[in-house]
Scaffold this motif. Sequence first.
Motif, short mmCIF file in Angstrom:
data_model
loop_
_atom_site.label_atom_id
_atom_site.label_comp_id
_atom_site.label_asym_id
_atom_site.label_seq_id
_atom_site.Cartn_x
_atom_site.Cartn_y
_atom_site.Cartn_z
N PHE A 1 0.68 -1.25 0.26
CA PHE A 1 0.06 0.01 -0.24
C PHE A 1 0.84 1.02 0.05
CE2 PHE A 1 -1.99 3.68 2.01
CZ PHE A 1 -3.19 3.78 1.14
N PHE B 1 0.68 4.33 -2.52
CA PHE B 1 0.65 5.82 -2.18
C PHE B 1 1.70 6.58 -2.73
CE2 PHE B 1 1.40 9.11 0.84
CZ PHE B 1 0.41 9.54 1.18
N VAL C 1 0.13 9.34 -4.92
CA VAL C 1 -0.39 10.46 -4.03
C VAL C 1 -0.03 11.95 -4.77
CG1 VAL C 1 1.79 10.78 -2.68
CG2 VAL C 1 -0.18 11.68 -1.87
N GLU D 1 -5.72 18.72 -0.76
CA GLU D 1 -4.92 17.78 0.15
C GLU D 1 -5.78 16.98 1.10
OE1 GLU D 1 -1.14 20.96 0.69
OE2 GLU D 1 -2.35 20.48 2.48
N GLN E 1 -6.08 12.84 1.11
CA GLN E 1 -6.32 12.06 2.17
C GLN E 1 -7.41 11.03 2.33
OE1 GLN E 1 -4.44 13.62 6.00
NE2 GLN E 1 -5.88 12.28 7.15
N PHE F 1 -7.34 8.23 -0.18
CA PHE F 1 -6.52 6.91 0.19
C PHE F 1 -7.08 6.15 1.56
CE2 PHE F 1 -3.47 9.23 -2.74
CZ PHE F 1 -3.27 7.95 -3.23
N LEU F 2 -7.61 7.00 2.25
CA LEU F 2 -8.19 6.35 3.49
C LEU F 2 -9.49 5.56 3.08
CD1 LEU F 2 -8.62 9.03 5.98
CD2 LEU F 2 -7.68 7.06 6.56
N VAL G 1 -8.37 2.37 1.82
CA VAL G 1 -8.24 1.26 2.70
C VAL G 1 -9.49 0.64 3.49
CG1 VAL G 1 -7.20 1.10 5.18
CG2 VAL G 1 -5.99 2.12 3.32
N ARG H 1 -11.22 -1.80 0.57
CA ARG H 1 -10.48 -2.82 -0.13
C ARG H 1 -11.15 -4.00 -0.42
NH1 ARG H 1 -8.67 -1.94 5.15
NH2 ARG H 1 -7.87 -4.15 6.16
N ARG I 1 3.23 17.36 4.67
CA ARG I 1 1.82 16.70 4.37
C ARG I 1 1.67 15.31 3.75
NH1 ARG I 1 -2.64 16.29 5.42
NH2 ARG I 1 -4.55 17.30 4.60
N ARG I 2 2.39 15.10 2.84
CA ARG I 2 2.56 13.57 2.39
C ARG I 2 2.91 12.55 3.48
NH1 ARG I 2 5.30 11.10 -2.77
NH2 ARG I 2 5.14 12.99 -3.70
N MET J 1 -0.20 12.40 5.46
CA MET J 1 -1.25 11.58 4.99
C MET J 1 -1.15 10.09 5.24
SD MET J 1 -2.30 13.19 1.20
CE MET J 1 -2.51 14.83 1.14
N LEU J 2 0.27 9.75 4.73
CA LEU J 2 0.45 8.36 4.90
C LEU J 2 0.40 7.79 6.33
CD1 LEU J 2 1.54 5.87 3.22
CD2 LEU J 2 3.63 6.50 3.61
N ALA K 1 -1.69 8.86 8.80
CA ALA K 1 -3.27 8.57 8.67
C ALA K 1 -3.76 7.37 8.24
CB ALA K 1 -4.20 9.75 8.20
N VAL K 2 -3.41 7.21 7.15
CA VAL K 2 -3.88 5.81 6.47
C VAL K 2 -3.02 4.62 7.21
CG1 VAL K 2 -3.84 4.70 4.14
CG2 VAL K 2 -3.80 7.12 4.12
N ARG K 3 -1.79 4.89 7.57
CA ARG K 3 -1.36 3.72 8.03
C ARG K 3 -2.00 3.37 9.63
NH1 ARG K 3 4.93 5.17 7.13
NH2 ARG K 3 5.33 3.87 5.34
N GLU L 1 -5.13 4.15 10.07
CA GLU L 1 -6.39 3.16 9.95
C GLU L 1 -6.19 1.66 9.72
OE1 GLU L 1 -9.30 4.83 9.50
OE2 GLU L 1 -10.34 2.96 8.72
N LEU L 2 -5.06 1.20 8.93
CA LEU L 2 -4.67 0.09 8.62
C LEU L 2 -4.22 -0.63 9.88
CD1 LEU L 2 -2.47 -0.03 5.37
CD2 LEU L 2 -4.40 -1.26 5.89
N ARG M 1 -9.27 -3.37 12.25
CA ARG M 1 -10.51 -3.88 11.94
C ARG M 1 -10.86 -3.99 10.45
NH1 ARG M 1 -14.55 0.51 14.40
NH2 ARG M 1 -12.72 1.98 13.49
N LYS M 2 -11.06 -5.23 10.19
CA LYS M 2 -11.59 -5.56 8.74
C LYS M 2 -12.84 -5.00 8.51
CE LYS M 2 -9.75 -8.73 5.42
NZ LYS M 2 -9.63 -9.99 4.83
#
Lengths: 182, 224
Positions: A22, A26, A30, A48, A52, A55-56, A59, A62, B21-22, B25-26, B28-30, B32-33, B37-38
């Motif tokens: 992932f 990204f 991105v 921005e 975000q 990409f959320l 996840v 998916r 910022r990049r 973002m990453l 925040a997504v990590r 979530e991962l 919780r699936k």
Amino acid sequence: MPVNETDEELMDRFLEGDAAAFDALFERHVSGVHAYLYRITGNRSAAEDLAQQTFLSVVRARDRFRRGAKVKPWLYAIATNAARDARRRVRERPTDSGELNEADMGTVEQVPQILGASLQRALNSLPPVQREAIVLHQLEGLSFKEIAAMLGQAESTVKVRAHRGYQALKALLKPALGGGES
Amino acid sequence: MSDQLPDLTTTEATPALSSARRAAMLNAVRHELSDGRKPMAWWAAAVLTIVAQLVIGAAATAATTRGEIHNPGAFGTVMVIAALLLVVQLAASFAALAPERRNSRLTLAFTGGALAVLIPIVGNASSPAVDFWRAGMACGITELALSFVPLVLWLVWLTRFAADPLRTAIAALAAGATGQFVLHLHCRSADPAHLFVFHVGAWALAVGVSVVLRQRLPSRSHAP
């Protein structure tokens, strides 16, 4: 991780639980997604936030990605939906007209920047559906068939929207391109 | 079409994404991962809602009819319509949450519409004289009340998708079929006006309200 791994191979590995796959997706997309969102919203901070959210969403949804399908159209469909959702929530502020003003007629060295800024203003003045069709087709390189599939529209509808948008853009950008009557 | 265009790939006006910022973002997504919780599979959510609809429908039918069908129409016709309502409910429940399948949802929207037209037409039988509005409101409110829980469930599931009026309408079609089924067996009126206004009308109201509500609810995911 092989650099020539395709998006689809990375997505497959991500679906099998490989978080590094992932990260690679990204990093690969991105900037493109952010640029696309900026093009269709005309707003830096919104682009921005929406990148975000895009990409959320990848996840969180998916399990709904169909293995074997192309990743990029799915990703840009999510970005488009995020932008539409934001547009619905926040009443769009009127943007500048796409027409050029005197300040835009700068020096030769500034031409790329001027064209870029004028293009963004011109894009902002288009109806959102035309803007999406043009940016996805011309800037993101997706085919009309892919755009139609990802937006759930008929291909002919997308083509008509893009065509009308192109006509409007050409008229708006004619001064920046130094075009007279053709 | 596009060959007559200026070079739209000029990107100078597109601001670059800062590395900070990049990274944010990453992260925040990590996060979530790492939550672990699936998400519930879409078909599991559909099955759960189908069970809720069937339980509510069966309990309400048992309580209101007490084993006797009150619909004054011909028995065969009443049964065919009841079966069609169940089939539409089941199909719509899966189509509402299935990824892609837009054509299936369009087909179901037309089928649901046809069924809604069919119900008042085949109900064209003699009917007891009752107060049109009082009896009608009772039917309409009952139908909406029976559809309420399934509608709430659908709206929860639908926030996991990008807002899509067609998807929402199909989900509401499934939820509304619960009350429609119960009333179809229980209601003694076969007056087409009554059926159209208070049975089909309540169903249409549920669909319309759901679409409006969903458009206003935040989406947890924007995936199609």
